[in-house]
Design a protein around this motif. Structure first.
Motif, PDB file in Angstrom:
ATOM      1  N   LEU A 224     -17.359  -4.981 -20.860  1.00 18.57           N
ATOM      2  CA  LEU A 224     -16.963  -4.693 -19.784  1.00 18.57           C
ATOM      3  C   LEU A 224     -16.824  -3.129 -19.729  1.00 18.57           C
ATOM      4  O   LEU A 224     -17.510  -2.264 -20.344  1.00 18.57           O
ATOM      5  CB  LEU A 224     -14.627  -4.576 -20.434  1.00 18.57           C
ATOM      6  CG  LEU A 224     -14.525  -5.973 -20.515  1.00 18.57           C
ATOM      7  CD1 LEU A 224     -13.428  -5.753 -20.810  1.00 18.57           C
ATOM      8  CD2 LEU A 224     -13.947  -6.571 -19.143  1.00 18.57           C
ATOM      9  N   PRO A 225     -16.774  -2.477 -18.418  1.00 19.56           N
ATOM     10  CA  PRO A 225     -17.180  -1.186 -18.327  1.00 19.56           C
ATOM     11  C   PRO A 225     -15.231  -0.719 -19.213  1.00 19.56           C
ATOM     12  O   PRO A 225     -15.171  -1.065 -20.298  1.00 19.56           O
ATOM     13  CB  PRO A 225     -16.518  -0.926 -16.202  1.00 19.56           C
ATOM     14  CG  PRO A 225     -15.140  -2.020 -16.420  1.00 19.56           C
ATOM     15  CD  PRO A 225     -15.704  -3.056 -17.706  1.00 19.56           C
ATOM     16  N   GLN A 226     -15.631   0.907 -19.722  1.00 18.55           N
ATOM     17  CA  GLN A 226     -14.753   1.784 -20.086  1.00 18.55           C
ATOM     18  C   GLN A 226     -13.393   1.290 -19.652  1.00 18.55           C
ATOM     19  O   GLN A 226     -13.221   2.003 -18.426  1.00 18.55           O
ATOM     20  CB  GLN A 226     -15.304   2.929 -20.203  1.00 18.55           C
ATOM     21  CG  GLN A 226     -14.240   3.966 -21.151  1.00 18.55           C
ATOM     22  CD  GLN A 226     -14.067   4.077 -21.926  1.00 18.55           C
ATOM     23  OE1 GLN A 226     -15.325   3.915 -22.802  1.00 18.55           O
ATOM     24  NE2 GLN A 226     -13.093   4.321 -22.934  1.00 18.55           N
ATOM     25  N   ILE A 227     -12.414   0.954 -20.270  1.00 17.65           N
ATOM     26  CA  ILE A 227     -11.221   0.579 -19.924  1.00 17.65           C
ATOM     27  C   ILE A 227     -10.261   1.985 -20.435  1.00 17.65           C
ATOM     28  O   ILE A 227      -9.928   2.498 -21.574  1.00 17.65           O
ATOM     29  CB  ILE A 227     -10.819  -0.689 -20.150  1.00 17.65           C
ATOM     30  CG1 ILE A 227     -11.378  -1.319 -20.392  1.00 17.65           C
ATOM     31  CG2 ILE A 227      -9.137  -0.592 -19.845  1.00 17.65           C
ATOM     32  CD1 ILE A 227     -11.834  -1.873 -18.362  1.00 17.65           C
TER      33      ILE A 227
ATOM     34  N   ALA B  10     -11.361  -3.193 -30.916  1.00 13.65           N
ATOM     35  CA  ALA B  10     -11.889  -2.260 -32.121  1.00 13.65           C
ATOM     36  C   ALA B  10     -13.328  -2.118 -31.222  1.00 13.65           C
ATOM     37  O   ALA B  10     -13.829  -1.145 -31.798  1.00 13.65           O
ATOM     38  CB  ALA B  10     -12.790  -4.133 -32.364  1.00 13.65           C
ATOM     39  N   ARG B  11     -13.372  -1.675 -30.049  1.00 15.03           N
ATOM     40  CA  ARG B  11     -14.684  -1.597 -28.944  1.00 15.03           C
ATOM     41  C   ARG B  11     -13.747  -0.542 -28.572  1.00 15.03           C
ATOM     42  O   ARG B  11     -14.879   0.508 -28.712  1.00 15.03           O
ATOM     43  CB  ARG B  11     -14.563  -2.674 -27.510  1.00 15.03           C
ATOM     44  CG  ARG B  11     -15.444  -2.144 -27.194  1.00 15.03           C
ATOM     45  CD  ARG B  11     -16.189  -2.342 -25.904  1.00 15.03           C
ATOM     46  NE  ARG B  11     -17.318  -2.248 -25.311  1.00 15.03           N
ATOM     47  CZ  ARG B  11     -17.376  -1.692 -23.716  1.00 15.03           C
ATOM     48  NH1 ARG B  11     -16.702  -2.961 -23.016  1.00 15.03           N
ATOM     49  NH2 ARG B  11     -18.056  -0.409 -23.119  1.00 15.03           N
ATOM     50  N   PHE B  12     -13.030  -0.215 -28.424  1.00 13.34           N
ATOM     51  CA  PHE B  12     -12.895   1.304 -27.132  1.00 13.34           C
ATOM     52  C   PHE B  12     -11.170   1.963 -28.299  1.00 13.34           C
ATOM     53  O   PHE B  12     -11.596   3.510 -28.179  1.00 13.34           O
ATOM     54  CB  PHE B  12     -11.696   0.885 -26.837  1.00 13.34           C
ATOM     55  CG  PHE B  12     -12.313   0.232 -25.102  1.00 13.34           C
ATOM     56  CD1 PHE B  12     -13.358   0.963 -24.928  1.00 13.34           C
ATOM     57  CD2 PHE B  12     -12.125  -1.138 -24.739  1.00 13.34           C
ATOM     58  CE1 PHE B  12     -14.107   0.199 -23.621  1.00 13.34           C
ATOM     59  CE2 PHE B  12     -12.863  -2.235 -24.142  1.00 13.34           C
ATOM     60  CZ  PHE B  12     -13.899  -1.761 -23.290  1.00 13.34           C
ATOM     61  N   GLY B  13     -10.700   1.710 -29.744  1.00 14.91           N
ATOM     62  CA  GLY B  13     -10.100   1.885 -30.276  1.00 14.91           C
ATOM     63  C   GLY B  13      -9.298   2.912 -29.676  1.00 14.91           C
ATOM     64  O   GLY B  13      -8.649   3.170 -28.787  1.00 14.91           O
ATOM     65  N   SER B  14      -8.889   4.567 -30.191  1.00 16.88           N
ATOM     66  CA  SER B  14      -8.346   5.701 -29.387  1.00 16.88           C
ATOM     67  C   SER B  14      -8.583   6.012 -28.083  1.00 16.88           C
ATOM     68  O   SER B  14      -7.480   7.263 -27.514  1.00 16.88           O
ATOM     69  CB  SER B  14      -7.902   6.916 -30.987  1.00 16.88           C
ATOM     70  OG  SER B  14      -9.588   7.392 -29.956  1.00 16.88           O
TER      71      SER B  14
END
Length: 305
Positions: free
Chosen positions: A93-96, A119-123
């Motif tokens: 995915l792109p940055q969400i 897990a991927r994008f966190g905060s």
């Protein structure tokens, strides 16, 4: 919410979905490789499958009802399995910036997908959920950036203060276990930016509230409206629109372009698997609407306007 005897009756009825083998599905429901290189001056939607889409508008990227798992179930060993895979993995995915959740049914709120996104994008990722879901999110490890809303309540996320997210009503219900029926809220989502407006209907039966949403927030540039999982009507009508009712929602909310979702991924009801887009075209003609106003796209395809 269906009673036990209705569930038994449903299972005893003939299932007309007739899902073919993969080589046929590759022709009738192809999966495309998504292109997430969006034009920041326009509004775009990439259909990942079922009700999961990536929306890019006015500098913000939104993910709707993410399910990337094989099964829409409390277990990945039993329950409805997808017959078409997701167009992308979480890692692809792109940055969400934000995830919007319509309700807590397993095909719209998937534990494995929530964990993978966290897990991927966190905060960096914000979760916008109906009232009552924040505690569940905390229990599964999402301990920050969860914003609960009641119907008609609005919020913004810190990095995009010019984007307004509003939890608007829908006609549905919630439950994940045996004792939590209707313990949390459900809804649709209205997203309003400085240039564009997006509507996500989530899961819903038809009701007059969509006219009110259209009057208050329309017209919408782009909408994602469910068109599948509607047969038999004696069971599904209170909770899932059919294509004709989806067209009515399209008109009620004053959508310039709508894309049909909630089909082509899981066999959750008894209609033929290719019937939703066919009935959609018929319904548009009956409403004297152009077929380009309400469309279906391939899994992985992007529509930009």
């Amino acid at each position: 919410m269906p009673s036990m005897w209705k569930a038994v009756k449903f299972l005893m009825e003939t299932n007309h979905s007739d899902i073919p083998k993969e080589e046929v599905l590759n022709q009738t429901l192809p999966i495309l490789k998504p292109n997430f290189n969006y034009d920041v001056n326009r509004i775009s939607m990439t259909w990942i499958g079922h009700s999961t889409s990536v929306i890019n508008m006015d500098g913000v990227t939104i993910l709707t009802d993410p399910i990337f798992s094989t099964r829409a179930s409390m277990s990945q060993f039993v329950g409805p399995a997808r017959y078409r895979k997701a167009a992308a993995t979480v890692d692809e995915l792109p940055q969400i910036d934000a995830v919007v959740i319509s309700h807590n049914h397993y095909d719209h709120l998937d534990l494995g997908s929530v964990e993978a996104l966290n897990a991927r994008f966190g905060s960096d990722l914000y979760w916008l959920v109906p009232s009552g879901l924040k505690e569940w999110m905390k229990e599964v490890g999402v301990t920050q950036n969860v914003i609960e809303l009641e119907w008609w309540q609005s919020t913004c996320i810190p990095n995009h203060p010019d984007i307004q997210f509003t939890l608007t009503p829908a006609q549905h219900w919630t439950r994940r276990g045996l004792t939590d029926e209707r313990k949390v809220l459900w809804g649709s989502w209205t997203v309003i930016g400085p240039k564009h407006r997006f509507f996500f209907a989530g899961d819903t039966g038809y009701c007059p509230v969509f006219k009110q949403i259209g009057q208050m927030y329309g017209p919408f540039d782009l909408s994602a409206i469910p068109i599948g999982a509607y047969e038999p009507r004696w069971l599904m009508e209170p909770q899932h629109v059919d294509p004709e009712q989806a067209v009515q929602i399209h008109e009620d909310i004053r959508s310039k372009l709508s894309v049909g979702v909630h089909w082509g991924t899981f066999a959750l009801a008894h209609e033929y698997y290719l019937e939703p887009p066919m009935k959609l075209k018929t319904s548009l003609n009956e409403h004297n609407l152009n077929e380009t106003e309400f469309i279906t796209i391939s899994i992985g395809e992007t529509k930009t306007i």
